[in-house]
Structure formats: structure tokens, C-alpha cells
Design an enzyme around this catalytic site. Structure first.
Site, PDB file in Angstrom:
ATOM      1  CG  LEU A   1      -2.093  -0.879   1.502  1.00 43.43           C
ATOM      2  CD1 LEU A   1      -2.541  -0.861   2.677  1.00 43.43           C
ATOM      3  CD2 LEU A   1      -3.027  -0.849   0.313  1.00 43.43           C
ATOM      4  CG  ASP A   2       0.340   4.439  -2.879  1.00 44.72           C
ATOM      5  OD1 ASP A   2       1.062   3.504  -3.460  1.00 44.72           O
ATOM      6  OD2 ASP A   2      -0.160   5.350  -3.410  1.00 44.72           O
ATOM      7  CE  LYS A   3       5.603   9.101   4.266  1.00 48.17           C
ATOM      8  NZ  LYS A   3       6.545  10.288   4.096  1.00 48.17           N
TER       9      LYS A   3
ATOM     10  CB  THR B   1      -2.883   4.091   1.212  1.00 48.09           C
ATOM     11  OG1 THR B   1      -2.579   4.613  -0.167  1.00 48.09           O
ATOM     12  CG2 THR B   1      -4.325   2.905   0.940  1.00 48.09           C
TER      13      THR B   1
ATOM     14  NE  ARG C   1      -1.480   9.252  -4.683  1.00 45.93           N
ATOM     15  CZ  ARG C   1      -0.464   9.336  -4.221  1.00 45.93           C
ATOM     16  NH1 ARG C   1       0.263   8.329  -3.660  1.00 45.93           N
ATOM     17  NH2 ARG C   1       0.250  10.554  -4.082  1.00 45.93           N
TER      18      ARG C   1
END
Length: 299
Positions: free
Chosen positions: A90-92, A94, A212
Site C-alpha cells: 500500500l502507498d505510504k 494509504t 490516484r
């Protein structure tokens, strides 16, 4: 020194979100992740990933999930345990459902489920504007490109297969970009107010920054707090509509403190019997929904 003004207090909380977990000792971080464990069995551990915590290390990153997996494994299994394994990322910025495996075999099995698109992932996001139509599928390939500006940087962007010819308005097929990856995102609007919408998203593919990019460049509805994908050519805080600023009691100059409002809400994993995990929205996300008067769906 806690500010008395609730808006100032909220701003301070937002500004601190990303820094908090970078300051703590790895043992403390492992303990936080242990407290955020939502499920475990002999094969997997599921955690509710906090905001601002990167999955992998990199320049300027002191703490990340990958580094504390051996400590977390020991905490969960009283000192005798192999390190846990990452199955997906997961993105930082998220938050939400994240699956870890207890063995390499389990990790390989789960990674294959992700790769073959057998894992159902549901995200929630607050976006600027209103998608048109309010429900649909964005299916546009994505590629990484260098942005030439005063500060050169890389971004993911759309690599569509068709475009409109400016001379006669006809649809022209574009030569395929070799590096572009096919990307598919389902979306539907759950609520809208204050020049914003709450969307439910289901990424069918798993390209980096897919949700995104599809929301910002495909639908023209960037995620609230997504300062990276709200502009193409510059790195600058997101420009917010007047009504949104008013409801959030924010000045535009303070918009840079707004965190990314993207949450991995639900994950269905067909591991033997189907397992269904749900993580509720983080506090800052709930507060934003209240301020924007966006109704939280009863799930």
C-alpha cells in the site's frame, strides 16, 4: 502546548500524521502494528496499516513495515517465530487492510492470488468534484514519465490507446506505449457535498498509484490531499474549492497539511474458504467526512 482553537488543533494533528511513526523506536512501531492486528491464523496476519508509514525503506525513511516484520512476528508468537512476509503493498499515505504471511509458501500463494486478480479490494476515497457519470469503470493504461519542470520528478500518468484528432475531431488510435501497463478501476459515488464526493473504488489491476492517477487524470477528480497528482507539471499543494476550504475551516495556504484520503476498506481473500476483512476509517478521515457533511455509509 495544545492549541485551544479546534481548527489549529486539527491542523497540528494533520501535520503530525506523517512524522509520528518516523520518530518512534522500531520496537514501539512493532507494538503499534501488533495492536492494529485485525486477524491472524496459522498462515496469515492482517493489520490495519496506519497513515504515513511506508511499506519499504528508502532515502530519508527511518521506519518502515518491512524492517519491523521480524520483531512483530516474535511479539505475536512469544519470541519463537520466523519473520513475517509482505504479500502486497500500500502507498505510504494509504491506510487500511494489509495482509502479511507467516511463511514464504503462504506469501507465494497469496502473491499469486493478487497477481491473478482473485483478491477483491475495496477502497474508499474523498475526491474533489463529482465524477461524471457517478458510477463506472476507468480503463486506461498507465505509464511512468519524467515531468520536466523547475524541479524534475517522476509521476505515473495515463497512456491512452486513442485520442481525438484536433483537425476533424475523429478518434485516432495511438501507437501503444511499450512500457504502459493495462489498468482498470471500478468506481461508484457513495455521497457528495461541499464540492467533494466519497467514492467506493475497486481496482481490478494493481498498477502503482493506479487509483490516484485514474481519479485525477481519468475522471478529473483528484483525491483530497493528493498533492502529487493534483497538478501535472509542478509539485505544489492541492488547490481546493472555496466551499471545501470553508467547511474544513482551512486557508488555502494550509492545504499542504491535508493528508491523502484513501483507505483500503475491505479485502476478500479466497484462501481455502473466502476470508473477508474490513478496516474502519481512520479518525482523521472520519473527521473530514463530518466537516464536509459527507454521509458515512452504513456498512
Amino acid at each position: 502546548q495544545v492549541p485551544k482553537d479546534p481548527t489549529q488543533r486539527w491542523l497540528r494533528e494533520l501535520a503530525a500524521l506523517s512524522q509520528q511513526l518516523q520518530q518512534v523506536h522500531p520496537n514501539v512501531l512493532a507494538k503499534i502494528l501488533k495492536q492494529r492486528t485485525v486477524y491472524q491464523n496459522e498462515e496469515i496476519v492482517v493489520i490495519d496499516k496506519p497513515y504515513g508509514l511506508p511499506v519499504h525503506g528508502g532515502p530519508g525513511i527511518k521506519n518502515c513495515i518491512a524492517d519491523v516484520l521480524p520483531i512483530l512476528a516474535k511479539m505475536l508468537e512469544n519470541m519463537r517465530a520466523d519473520p513475517l512476509h509482505l504479500c502486497h503493498r500500500l502507498d505510504k499515505e494509504t491506510t487500511g487492510v494489509m495482509v502479511l504471511a507467516r511463511s514464504k509458501e503462504a506469501a507465494d500463494k497469496i502473491r499469486l492470488l493478487f497477481k491473478t486478480r482473485q483478491v477483491e479490494k475495496i477502497y474508499w476515497a474523498v475526491v474533489l468534484g463529482d465524477p461524471d457519470p457517478v458510477e463506472g469503470i476507468v480503463e486506461i493504461p498507465i505509464v511512468e514519465k519524467e515531468v520536466q519542470s523547475h524541479q524534475s520528478h517522476y509521476k505515473m500518468t495515463l497512456a491512452p490507446n486513442y485520442r481525438l484528432c484536433p483537425e476533424d475531431g475523429k478518434v485516432v488510435k495511438i501507437r501503444k506505449n511499450r512500457n504502459a501497463e493495462s489498468a482498470v478501476t471500478r468506481y461508484r459515488r457513495l455521497a457528495s457535498a461541499s464540492a467533494c464526493s466519497l467514492l467506493e473504488l475497486q481496482p481490478i489491476t494493481g498498477v502503482k498509484h493506479q487509483i490516484r492517477v485514474h481519479l485525477a487524470y481519468g475522471l478529473g477528480c483528484p483525491i483530497l490531499g493528493d498533492h502529487k497528482y493534483s497538478h501535472w507539471s509542478k509539485l505544489a499543494p492541492q488547490k481546493l474549492p472555496e466551499l471545501t476550504l470553508r467547511r474544513l475551516k482551512l486557508e488555502q495556504s494550509k492545504a499542504r497539511h491535508l493528508p491523502l484520503h484513501l483507505h483500503a476498506h475491505r479485502l476478500r481473500l479466497p484462501l481455502g474458504q473466502p476470508l473477508d476483512f474490513v478496516c474502519k476509517l481512520p479518525l482523521f478521515f472520519q473527521k473530514t467526512l463530518r466537516k464536509l457533511e459527507l454521509d458515512i455509509p452504513k456498512d
